[in-house]
Design an enzyme around this catalytic site. Structure first.
Site, short mmCIF file in Angstrom:
data_model
loop_
_atom_site.label_atom_id
_atom_site.label_comp_id
_atom_site.label_asym_id
_atom_site.label_seq_id
_atom_site.Cartn_x
_atom_site.Cartn_y
_atom_site.Cartn_z
N SER A 1 0.85 -1.19 0.00
CA SER A 1 0.00 0.00 0.00
C SER A 1 0.88 1.23 0.00
CB SER A 1 -0.89 0.00 1.25
OG SER A 1 -1.55 1.24 1.43
N TYR B 1 -2.48 -0.89 10.33
CA TYR B 1 -2.42 -1.24 8.91
C TYR B 1 -1.09 -0.83 8.31
CZ TYR B 1 -3.78 -1.49 3.98
OH TYR B 1 -3.84 -1.78 2.64
#
Length: 270
Positions: A132, A145
């Site tokens: 990401s 995350y």
């Protein structure tokens, strides 16, 4: 025929990528954690859909064995399954962070560990790791995350060095905002695992839960990821990483040119 295993195909990026690749002549083994999602996948033409909970090593082994029995090889493995756990660091109990790593890091590692001997034996392969933009920069209330994706970055960068000289290519995808059920799952995890009422960030959490995020700056559709995955498959020598969405390019650029203090001022506003 080239084949690929994709984890996390029930919705979003996994589903869109599976459909796109199949339409371009790739044999797709679309896997899902919940067997209730198998029939919808098959109804959409993904006849090789399989159940595989990536947190269960025995299910990973079974899927690999079944595919090898059918095809005798696995060309590409796409570690796509994952979710985001929102919440401030101080509000997050350690077991919640462990759960985030169980899916986003340890399951990805187990899949990678199990597929590598197969690819070494056959002499080729590509392992696509879904990271990401938050594996490169951090945002407030995204610590769990982000930490999991930083871990994916570290594991994959190391793996690339260890595989130098082989015909096995580990590839990182740094995606930004993509249309999917990611936010819906994240909001569910926020309510389940964070004590909102007793947090110093209570107002921010409640504002986040009430936000209409139907329009997100720089958002792209899941087909953007599918097209890059196809590019990786057909490339003679894929790049080590691919940026997806303008948000990723922008934030990576800012991280390169700005001091940490100046970058933090921008990230604080996001």
């Amino acid at each position: 025929m080239t084949n690929i295993v994709i984890t996390g195909c029930s919705t979003g990026i996994g589903f869109a990528t599976a459909k796109y690749l199949q339409s371009h002549g790739i044999k797709v083994y679309a896997t899902v954690r919940d067997e209730r999602h198998l029939n919808p996948l098959r109804a959409n033409g993904l006849e090789h859909a399989m159940k595989m909970d990536v947190t269960k090593p025995e299910e990973i082994s079974a899927v690999i064995a079944n595919i090898l029995e059918d095809d005798g090889k696995i060309d590409v493995w796409f570690n796509n399954a994952g979710y985001g756990q929102p919440g401030a660091i101080e509000d997050m109990q350690t077991y919640v962070l462990k759960e985030q790593f169980d899916v986003n890091v340890f399951a990805l590692h187990e899949c990678t560990r199990q597929i590598l001997p197969i690819m070494r034996e056959q002499g080729f392969g590509r392992i696509i790791q879904h990271s990401s933009i938050l594996g490169l920069v951090s945002l407030k209330a995204r610590g769990a995350y982000s930490a999991s994706k930083y871990a994916v970055e570290g594991l994959t960068d190391t793996l690339r060095l260890e595989l130098k000289g082989t015909n096995i290519y580990p590839v990182l995808l740094n995606t930004g905002p993509i249309t999917s059920s990611f936010r819906k799952t994240a909001m569910k995890k926020l309510k389940e695992n964070i004590d909102i009422e007793n947090s110093i960030f209570k107002d921010e959490y409640k504002a986040t839960l009430s936000e209409d995020k139907t329009t997100v700056p720089f958002n792209e559709e899941a087909i953007s990821v599918a097209e890059i995955v196809y590019e990786i498959i057909v490339a003679k020598r894929p790049k080590p990483r691919y940026y997806i969405t303008r948000a990723t390019y922008l934030l990576v650029y800012l991280k390169r040119v700005l001091s940490t203090a100046r970058l933090d001022k921008i990230l604080f506003k996001i």
